[in-house]
Design a protein around this motif. Structure first.
Motif, mmCIF file in Angstrom:
data_model
loop_
_atom_site.group_PDB
_atom_site.id
_atom_site.type_symbol
_atom_site.label_atom_id
_atom_site.label_comp_id
_atom_site.label_asym_id
_atom_site.label_seq_id
_atom_site.Cartn_x
_atom_site.Cartn_y
_atom_site.Cartn_z
ATOM 1 N N MET A 1 0.842 -1.205 0.000
ATOM 2 C CA MET A 1 0.000 0.000 0.000
ATOM 3 C C MET A 1 0.881 1.261 0.000
ATOM 4 N N VAL A 3 2.400 4.907 0.765
ATOM 5 C CA VAL A 3 2.623 5.664 1.998
ATOM 6 C C VAL A 3 2.886 7.126 1.627
ATOM 7 N N TRP A 91 23.602 9.050 -2.101
ATOM 8 C CA TRP A 91 23.347 7.615 -2.117
ATOM 9 C C TRP A 91 23.456 7.039 -0.708
ATOM 10 N N GLU A 94 20.250 7.974 1.200
ATOM 11 C CA GLU A 94 19.094 7.152 0.823
ATOM 12 C C GLU A 94 19.161 5.774 1.488
ATOM 13 N N LYS A 95 20.333 5.133 1.390
ATOM 14 C CA LYS A 95 20.474 3.772 1.923
ATOM 15 C C LYS A 95 20.408 3.753 3.447
ATOM 16 N N GLU A 98 16.843 4.066 4.533
ATOM 17 C CA GLU A 98 16.148 2.783 4.315
ATOM 18 C C GLU A 98 16.468 1.785 5.430
ATOM 19 N N ILE A 99 17.754 1.692 5.798
ATOM 20 C CA ILE A 99 18.169 0.709 6.804
ATOM 21 C C ILE A 99 17.757 1.175 8.201
ATOM 22 N N SER A 128 11.722 10.826 0.672
ATOM 23 C CA SER A 128 11.393 9.799 -0.309
ATOM 24 C C SER A 128 11.815 8.399 0.178
ATOM 25 N N LYS A 131 9.459 7.217 2.995
ATOM 26 C CA LYS A 131 8.199 6.686 2.462
ATOM 27 C C LYS A 131 8.415 5.305 1.836
ATOM 28 N N GLN A 132 9.457 5.204 1.027
ATOM 29 C CA GLN A 132 9.766 3.945 0.329
ATOM 30 C C GLN A 132 9.936 2.787 1.311
ATOM 31 N N SER A 133 10.635 3.051 2.414
ATOM 32 C CA SER A 133 10.958 1.957 3.335
ATOM 33 C C SER A 133 9.990 1.905 4.522
ATOM 34 N N ILE A 134 8.931 2.693 4.446
ATOM 35 C CA ILE A 134 7.887 2.758 5.487
ATOM 36 C C ILE A 134 8.484 2.996 6.874
ATOM 37 N N LYS A 135 9.248 4.069 6.959
ATOM 38 C CA LYS A 135 9.748 4.533 8.254
ATOM 39 C C LYS A 135 8.804 5.654 8.700
#
Lengths: 234, 234
Positions: A1, A3, A91, A94-95, A98-99, A128, A131-135
């Motif tokens: 879904m 986010v 970069w 972003e990573k 995500e982590i 971004s 949102k991508q990693s649902i944090k």
């Protein structure tokens, strides 16, 4: 879904900003009645339904709040030198988001070749990636500051300096970090920290670490440090 | 000290190819008598001295051989779907080589949107990252193959499939991997593996794993998997 980011959410109905609204209505072609999730960057995740799919201000009815959605069990702050190629820092950002990371501070070290960062661009990357990693917790981005200023300031938890100078005794990050503890890790520029910088850090309670036998690029070292803390907490 | 790639080294004197020679003489302005290190991609590191700084064929006199310079204690093979944006796979390759990986296979999965990879470009990234991180073992790059073909072939060591489908039981990578063992890990495309692909993998001895609670991008998942195996071997 999907986010979406709703930084100032505080009631049962939320109207997304024009950028998010256009994205939801024009790009994703979502309609009234579709389910969405919102994150507020403060640790909460909201579940809702589109009530008015207006591309200038898409209205969401909030149906459920998940407070403290993101529980990491530790706070991680990485201070890192920007690089000649700005993409490499971006970069890393972003990573790391995500982590999982709480704060990022760009450093100006003795051998930093690049002064200044594209703040707005990096802030957008943070949102971004969140949102991508649902944090649900927004990573804090500080202004670039001098190494000396950063290192002499008091910091909570375990303080680590990652470098390649083997004339200093260095521990593996798995030996120096203790599960559940907050951590501050400083990562140097291409060409590494100077001896003076490492000495200053040691004088201020930092522990020297390596991130393995490989000579990692700055942004790889940043990601390896961030992922090490994640994995050591499992 | 600079490291150069000498894939066909076999005697006490080695002449670098024109590309490496131009780099050493024109860009780095190195001269006769300067010390260099050579890696052969087969696990050996050579120490030598420039004997003839010719930009068309720079000759190196080998003075010392360090056999089996790179000892990781495990073999790691990651098979991963390329992404719409080819840069993302290239980033994964660079970072994985820096951290340490033996083989990379690009996969064609049910939901892979991109067919074909820029093979020569990726090979150059592998060599460049190997030199940068002073690895002596060249990472093997296979041609892109179909998921079904890859998964049904026998592989040594522990076989893991990382995915986000929570309707399957998934272990953390730290629970599924055993220190010192060789590992094959498959990483899916944007949109994840299909249920059929996961089922096929399980039927062929793969264990379902997750790489944490975050929804990681494909290339981030690849790096997280590679770094997990590194850290779990410390």
């Amino acid at each position: 879904m999907q986010v979406f980011y709703a930084p100032d959410i505080d009631r049962e109905r939320y109207v997304l900003d024009p950028k998010e609204s256009r994205h939801i209505v024009r790009v994703l072609r979502m309609k009234n009645g579709d389910n969405v999730r919102l994150i507020d960057g403060k640790g909460n995740l909201y579940e809702g339904v589109i009530e008015d799919a207006d591309q200038n201000g898409c209205a969401i009815k909030i149906e459920k709040i998940n407070p403290n959605f993101e529980k990491r069990g530790y706070n991680l702050h990485i201070a890192i030198s920007p690089l000649k190629n700005p993409e490499r820092l971006e970069w890393f950002v972003e990573k790391a988001v995500e982590i999982g990371i709480n704060s990022i501070t760009p450093l100006k070290c003795d051998r930093t070749e690049k002064s200044g960062i594209k703040r707005e661009r990096i802030s957008n990357i943070i949102i971004s990636a969140m949102k991508q990693s649902i944090k649900s917790q927004l990573t804090e981005l500080s202004d670039q500051i001098c190494f000396g200023e950063f290192i002499t300031k008091s910091r909570p938890g375990i303080k680590l300096i990652a470098h390649c100078d083997s004339s200093f005794e260095r521990k593996g990050i798995n030996e120096a970090y203790i599960k559940g503890e907050n951590a501050t890790i400083v990562i140097g520029p291409e060409g590494d920290f100077s001896r003076e910088e490492i000495t200053l850090a040691l004088e201020h309670g930092y522990t020297s670490i390596h991130l393995g036998t490989s000579r990692l690029r700055t942004e790889t070292a940043g990601i390896a440090a961030c992922h090490s803390i994640y994995l050591l907490n499992q």
